[in-house]
Scaffold this active site. Structure first.
Site, mmCIF file in Angstrom:
data_model
loop_
_atom_site.group_PDB
_atom_site.id
_atom_site.type_symbol
_atom_site.label_atom_id
_atom_site.label_comp_id
_atom_site.label_asym_id
_atom_site.label_seq_id
_atom_site.Cartn_x
_atom_site.Cartn_y
_atom_site.Cartn_z
ATOM 1 N NE ARG A 365 -3.898 -2.252 2.313
ATOM 2 C CZ ARG A 365 -3.713 -3.290 2.625
ATOM 3 N NH1 ARG A 365 -2.903 -2.954 3.977
ATOM 4 N NH2 ARG A 365 -4.896 -4.262 2.622
ATOM 5 C CB VAL A 366 4.019 2.050 1.048
ATOM 6 C CG1 VAL A 366 4.724 3.261 0.535
ATOM 7 C CG2 VAL A 366 3.791 2.240 2.322
#
Length: 508
Positions: A365-366
């Site tokens: 998700r980064v």
């Protein structure tokens, strides 16, 4: 002439002179029940949650449940010598663990006691295992990469300093190996490595330690072990103790990487303790706070702001699934807490695709914000190309000859899948990964037989060291790729692929 005073007498006299005489309050209780590592205690009305309690035989435990009549105490030592009626004393202290440089290169239990037959660990600082997570204002953006040396992770699902990335999969699909490889890859970096084994078999822990000692920089590692034969209390506090030890380095402005292997067994231990202390069961018999115990643990991993030193703590928790069921209670909880997950597929593992990363279910998700610029530029559309290949491969199984463009896509996809295979405990350098991605993007591998891909991967680091040593050093240090470096690496990989093509018969 008076006789000379013996040394032991002088020492004893000095100790007596320093002793403060007078009344002293001591909280004393009594063991009412004992069994399965949990003692129910009466008479200690002033005990607080997680306070350390000392039994008359010298054993210790901590207060986990505070009921009006009885206190549920989880033992941190063997319960065989504790009996009903024994005296119990409150200490007024919560569970603390030693922290500091002295722990590096050691194998310890969650209380900091050595397990490696070396001298006791002497540190000046002890910190509680339960500490608040950094507030939002104290955190910085996660932008710096953690090079794991694993092509499938670094190119498709980059890991950043301060990130929490879950490794999840069925039993015996390579979860621990993937995490250990990430620790081994830090042998030349500035990261401190902590490996926490929770409820693992002794043989599994031994293999992990042997790999770290043989391939990694063990002098910058801490191995914390609470095996399957350890007291449930030790298994329960192990992840929290490991986090506290890692936070010491983070708060000094350094960088740490912690692997927790695994939180599924930790959740099972928490359920066992909850049922023995008569807490109300919920879904799958887990108590209602099972989400909270892992949320407050993993929230402690963070990248601190520059005002607080800029240190980081990166977490790689591991969870086990049953028959690939990611929607089970504990995996679902952990997926919702972490910043992404690496999903390992049992079918891929048994087909020989190792690491068996499922690129469809895995996510960071980064994202590419943490990827080294050189690798991000070199990888290009690798993930999209590979995803399209997997879809085309499914359709072509129904029969029929694919036309030219589709055939080329399938050919390239097979080469991408081949380069994502990697031997265990053999991490790549950043420059090796960049050169490998350039070889894919430049179509240098398209004409190379699949049987020669393994040879190409084995020879690539040596060829790069010979023909582009200065360039490799620049990429490894800066993480950037300019036009000249791109051209040189492409030429080197193309020459290597061409030479192998001439040696091998062509394959479809």
């Amino acid at each position: 002439m008076q006789p000379e005073t013996p040394d032991w007498f002088a020492t004893a006299q000095t100790a007596l002179n320093k002793t403060q005489l007078g009344p002293r309050a001591e909280y004393k209780g009594r063991v009412e029940e004992i069994g399965d590592g949990v003692a129910m205690i009466s008479g200690l009305d002033n005990v607080r949650l997680d306070e350390v309690l000392r039994f008359q035989g010298g054993q210790i435990g901590f207060a986990r449940v505070l009921d009006p009549d009885l206190i549920g105490c989880v033992l941190l030592d063997a319960a065989s010598e504790v009996e009903a009626g024994d005296a119990v004393f409150g200490t007024g202290e919560v569970v603390n663990v030693p922290v500091g440089e002295a722990l590096l290169g050691r194998i310890i239990d969650p209380l900091g006691r050595p397990l490696d037959d070396k001298p006791p660990i002497e540190t000046q600082t002890h910190l509680p295992i339960e500490r608040p997570a950094p507030s939002i204002i104290d955190r910085d953006l996660v932008t710096e990469p953690v090079q794991t040396g694993i092509v499938a992770m670094d190119t498709l699902f980059a890991l950043g300093r301060g990130q929490r990335e879950l490794i999840v999969g069925d039993h015996s699909t390579g979860k621990t190996t993937l995490a250990i490889d990430a620790l081994i890859a830090q042998r030349d970096s500035d990261m401190i490595c902590i490996y926490v084994a929770v409820g693992q078999k002794t043989s599994s822990v031994r293999r992990a330690i042997d790999a770290l000692q043989a391939k990694g920089n063990f002098a910058r590692c801490i191995v914390l072990v609470a095996g399957s034969a350890s007291a449930p209390g030790l298994q329960w506090i192990a992840p929290y103790a490991g986090m506290t030890m890692a936070e010491y380095f983070r708060d000094k402005g350094q960088h740490a990487l912690i692997v927790i292997d695994d939180l599924s067994k930790h959740a099972a231990t928490h359920r066992e303790i909850a049922l023995l202390t008569r807490q109300s069961p919920g879904r799958e018999a887990y108590p209602g706070d099972v989400f909270y115990i892992h949320a407050r643990l993993l929230e402690r991993a963070a990248k601190l702001s520059k005002e607080l030193g800029g240190g980081s703590l990166t977490a790689l928790p591991i969870a086990e699934t049953d028959s690939g069921n990611l929607s089970a209670y504990i995996p679902t909880n952990l997926i919702s807490i972490t910043d992404g997950q690496i999903v390992l597929d049992a079918a891929l593992f048994h087909q020989g695709q190792k690491p068996a990363v499922d690129v469809g279910l895995s996510v960071s998700r980064v994202g590419g914000k943490t990827q080294a610029p050189a690798l991000r530029e070199a990888a290009g559309t690798l993930r999209l190309d590979y995803a399209q290949f997997l879809e085309l491969e499914v359709f072509t199984r129904f029969g029929g000859m694919p036309e030219g463009r589709v055939r080329d896509q399938l050919r390239r996809g097979e080469r991408i899948r081949a380069i994502l295979r990697q031997s265990q405990h053999a991490p790549y350098r950043l420059a090796d990964e960049v050169a490998l991605m350039l070889a894919v993007q430049s179509s240098a591998l398209d004409k190379l037989p699949l049987t020669a891909i393994t040879t190409f991967l084995a020879k690539l680091p040596t060829i790069l060291d010979r023909d582009a040593a200065q360039l490799l050093q620049t990429i490894n240090e800066t993480g950037k790729l300019d036009a000249d470096a791109r051209k040189t690496l492409t030429e080197v990989t193309t020459r290597l692929a061409t030479s192998l093509c001439n040696m091998e018969p062509s394959s479809p």
